[in-house]
Design an enzyme around this catalytic site. Structure first.
Site, PDB file in Angstrom:
ATOM      1  N   HIS A  34       0.732  -1.393  -0.465  1.00  0.00           N
ATOM      2  CA  HIS A  34       0.217   0.508  -0.330  1.00  0.00           C
ATOM      3  C   HIS A  34       0.612   1.331  -0.097  1.00  0.00           C
ATOM      4  O   HIS A  34       0.805   1.986  -1.094  1.00  0.00           O
ATOM      5  CB  HIS A  34      -1.264  -0.251   1.269  1.00  0.00           C
ATOM      6  N   GLU A  35       2.287   1.298   0.760  1.00  0.00           N
ATOM      7  CA  GLU A  35       2.411   2.671   1.141  1.00  0.00           C
ATOM      8  C   GLU A  35       3.341   2.776  -0.223  1.00  0.00           C
ATOM      9  O   GLU A  35       3.893   3.938  -0.599  1.00  0.00           O
ATOM     10  CB  GLU A  35       3.547   2.712   2.703  1.00  0.00           C
ATOM     11  N   HIS A  46       2.386   4.017  -2.784  1.00  0.00           N
ATOM     12  CA  HIS A  46       1.705   5.691  -2.953  1.00  0.00           C
ATOM     13  C   HIS A  46       3.882   6.161  -3.096  1.00  0.00           C
ATOM     14  O   HIS A  46       3.779   7.466  -3.597  1.00  0.00           O
ATOM     15  CB  HIS A  46       1.644   6.122  -1.200  1.00  0.00           C
TER      16      HIS A  46
END
Length: 347
Positions: free
Chosen positions: A27-28, A31
């Protein structure tokens, strides 16, 4: 207690924790990759939370490993405050910021799709919605269900996969189900009273029939992957709906502790069970993060969409206040749910 016994108890928990960390890192990482593509400065990319174990700096970014193994973050320049520097998040166009915001959830959904592909490939057959046979003590044939019936809907819910059949039946509170089937080209409506069985304090339908599977081909595997991915995504929305209408309460929710327990139990059961739970969890994380709830990516996505339409930006102080309130409420909910998970463990 032998070492093998200890290991058999510990390794499922370790796998569950590592999987959760994988969800967060992806997820990170989504980003992070999107920020780099948009030429946004990333101040720190951290795996884990809490105090640092070690860190190193490469370019403008500090990469760190932290002690608490569930968590992580991608801290971007100008993410939570206004910054006029060329590499800041806040200085980029709306489209670029939207891409960065949704990239984390997209990575979780891609992981869910990959796991679903692995599940379908590991099966001998690809599931269908056509009735193959009945259990010895089945009650559904007495209400008109027959072998060869293709199930089209359950209580108004459209059915596309074998997963949908299980989901549709599990949502019945009393076992009484309206089932629409296709039989030899004719559409029939059946009202079936299934037997119920108890599981963890809730009553569920005893599914007394089996469904056909079809041979695996490139086409059926791809179709099965995408169709079941959509079925799992629909489960997430149905669960939220059931919570909002009061069908399930806070005691039925699970946080990280409860989820680790569920995954570790699935690891002990079988690899397919583990993969199904993992797929559902990562799809759940991806979709939930897109809900327009303050402090989540979905709220920032909502604000950016509004900014793109109105050409006006919510004042930074109000965005900060709303996010802070949302974060406090989410942390409060997490505390209650985690306390409930721990209580269940002792019970």
């Amino acid at each position: 207690m032998s070492i093998s016994t200890i290991w058999n108890s510990v390794y499922p928990i370790l796998i569950a924790i590592l999987f959760f960390e994988l969800i967060i890192v992806l997820h990170e990482g989504g980003h992070f990759i999107a920020a780099r593509l948009m030429k946004i400065k990333v101040n720190e990319f951290a795996i884990g939370m809490g105090p640092k174990i070690f860190s190193f700096k490469k370019g403008d970014t500090t990469y760190s490993l932290r002690w608490i193994p569930i968590g992580g973050y991608c801290a971007m320049e100008g993410e939570d405050e206004e910054s006029d520097s060329e590499g800041s998040f806040s200085s980029k166009k709306v489209g670029a910021r939207i891409f960065v915001v949704v990239a984390g959830a997209i990575m979780n959904l891609i992981l869910g799709l990959v796991i679903m592909f692995c599940i379908i490939c590991s099966q001998n057959l690809v599931g269908t919605t056509t009735v193959a046979r009945f259990d010895d003590n089945a009650v559904s044939p007495a209400y008109g269900l027959q072998e060869g019936d293709e199930i089209k809907s359950i209580d108004g819910m459209r059915i596309f996969t074998s997963t949908d059949v299980q989901t549709g039946l599990s949502r019945s509170a009393d076992g009484n189900v309206e089932m629409i089937v296709n039989r030899d080209g004719e559409t029939l409506t059946l009202n079936i009273q299934f037997d119920m069985e108890d599981y963890e304090g809730h009553q569920f339908i005893n599914m007394d029939f089996w469904l056909y599977g079809k041979e695996k081909t490139v086409g059926s595997v791809i179709a099965g992957t995408f169709n079941n991915f959509i079925s799992y995504a629909r489960m997430v929305f149905l669960s939220v709906h059931d919570i909002l209408i009061g069908r399930y309460g806070l005691s039925d929710l699970s946080g990280p502790v409860g989820a680790v327990t569920v995954v570790s139990d699935a690891v002990k059961t079988s690899i397919p069970s583990m993969l199904r739970i993992m797929a559902l969890l990562t799809i759940n994380v991806g979709l939930f993060n897109l809900f327009p709830i303050p402090a989540l990516d979905g709220w920032r996505f909502f604000l950016l969409m509004a900014e793109g339409i109105t050409k006006k930006k919510l004042p930074a102080k109000w965005e900060y206040v709303i996010n802070a309130v949302g974060l406090v409420l989410l942390l409060g909910l997490m505390f209650v749910v985690t306390f409930s998970d721990i209580t269940k463990l002792f019970k």
